[in-house]
Design a protein around this motif. Structure first.
Motif, PDB file in Angstrom:
ATOM      1  N   ASN A 142       0.883  -1.118   0.083  1.00 23.38           N
ATOM      2  CA  ASN A 142      -0.065   0.012   0.179  1.00 23.38           C
ATOM      3  C   ASN A 142       0.874   1.313   0.125  1.00 23.38           C
ATOM      4  N   GLU A 143       2.214   1.078  -0.250  1.00 25.13           N
ATOM      5  CA  GLU A 143       2.924   2.296   0.016  1.00 25.13           C
ATOM      6  C   GLU A 143       3.829   2.398  -1.311  1.00 25.13           C
ATOM      7  N   GLU A 144       4.237   3.769  -1.634  1.00 27.65           N
ATOM      8  CA  GLU A 144       5.115   4.049  -2.784  1.00 27.65           C
ATOM      9  C   GLU A 144       6.314   4.826  -1.968  1.00 27.65           C
ATOM     10  N   ARG A 145       7.609   4.029  -2.142  1.00 25.79           N
ATOM     11  CA  ARG A 145       8.691   4.485  -1.519  1.00 25.79           C
ATOM     12  C   ARG A 145       9.732   5.137  -2.581  1.00 25.79           C
ATOM     13  N   THR A 146      10.060   6.288  -1.700  1.00 18.33           N
ATOM     14  CA  THR A 146      11.217   6.722  -2.842  1.00 18.33           C
ATOM     15  C   THR A 146      12.307   7.149  -1.851  1.00 18.33           C
TER      16      THR A 146
ATOM     17  N   THR B 213       4.660   7.337   0.700  1.00 20.40           N
ATOM     18  CA  THR B 213       3.344   7.511   0.413  1.00 20.40           C
ATOM     19  C   THR B 213       2.345   6.450   0.284  1.00 20.40           C
ATOM     20  N   ASN B 214       1.684   6.664   1.122  1.00 17.75           N
ATOM     21  CA  ASN B 214       0.128   5.721   1.203  1.00 17.75           C
ATOM     22  C   ASN B 214      -0.646   5.868   0.228  1.00 17.75           C
TER      23      ASN B 214
ATOM     24  N   THR C  34      -4.250   6.536   0.984  1.00 16.87           N
ATOM     25  CA  THR C  34      -4.750   7.938   1.897  1.00 16.87           C
ATOM     26  C   THR C  34      -4.158   8.930   1.425  1.00 16.87           C
ATOM     27  N   GLY C  35      -3.019   8.915   0.677  1.00 17.25           N
ATOM     28  CA  GLY C  35      -1.890   9.886   0.324  1.00 17.25           C
ATOM     29  C   GLY C  35      -1.140  10.517   1.373  1.00 17.25           C
ATOM     30  N   ASN C  36      -1.263   9.925   2.626  1.00 11.09           N
ATOM     31  CA  ASN C  36      -0.411  10.473   3.693  1.00 11.09           C
ATOM     32  C   ASN C  36       1.024  10.141   3.356  1.00 11.09           C
ATOM     33  N   VAL C  37       1.760  11.108   3.704  1.00 13.28           N
ATOM     34  CA  VAL C  37       3.365  11.013   3.577  1.00 13.28           C
ATOM     35  C   VAL C  37       4.159  10.913   4.674  1.00 13.28           C
TER      36      VAL C  37
END
Length: 93
Positions: free
Chosen positions: A7-11, A31-32, A35-38
């Motif tokens: 469920n996460e995008e990791r940079t 970034t979730n 939810t878009g929570n960072v």
């Protein structure tokens, strides 16, 4: 609720090698996707038996909204000349 990395995008922000065993300290912006929570995650990683860098439980994750306060607080650990060097690094960005 269980943790789900899918469920996460990791940079990755930076990777600092630690020691000669391939260990590192890695910071990432997370970034979730739902939810878009960072958040910001700063964690120790180790090189596993397969030679892959893997996370440990030693680290911290906090809401990105707190990043400025965290940076201000951490800057108190720097000497005056180090603060000047950091300001110069920011100017060069």
């Amino acid at each position: 609720m269980a943790y789900n990395a899918a469920n996460e995008e990791r940079t990755e922000l930076f990777n600092i090698e630690k020691g000669n065993r391939g260990d590192a300290v890695v910071a990432a912006k997370i970034t979730n996707k739902n939810t878009g929570n960072v958040s910001i995650d700063i964690r120790q990683f180790y090189t596993n038996d397969e030679g892959v860098l893997s996370p440990t439980s030693k680290g911290v994750r906090f809401n990105a909204e707190n990043l400025m306060d965290v940076m201000k607080g951490l800057s108190q650990a720097l000497e005056a000349n180090e603060l000047m060097d950091l300001a110069e690094e920011f100017d060069n960005m």
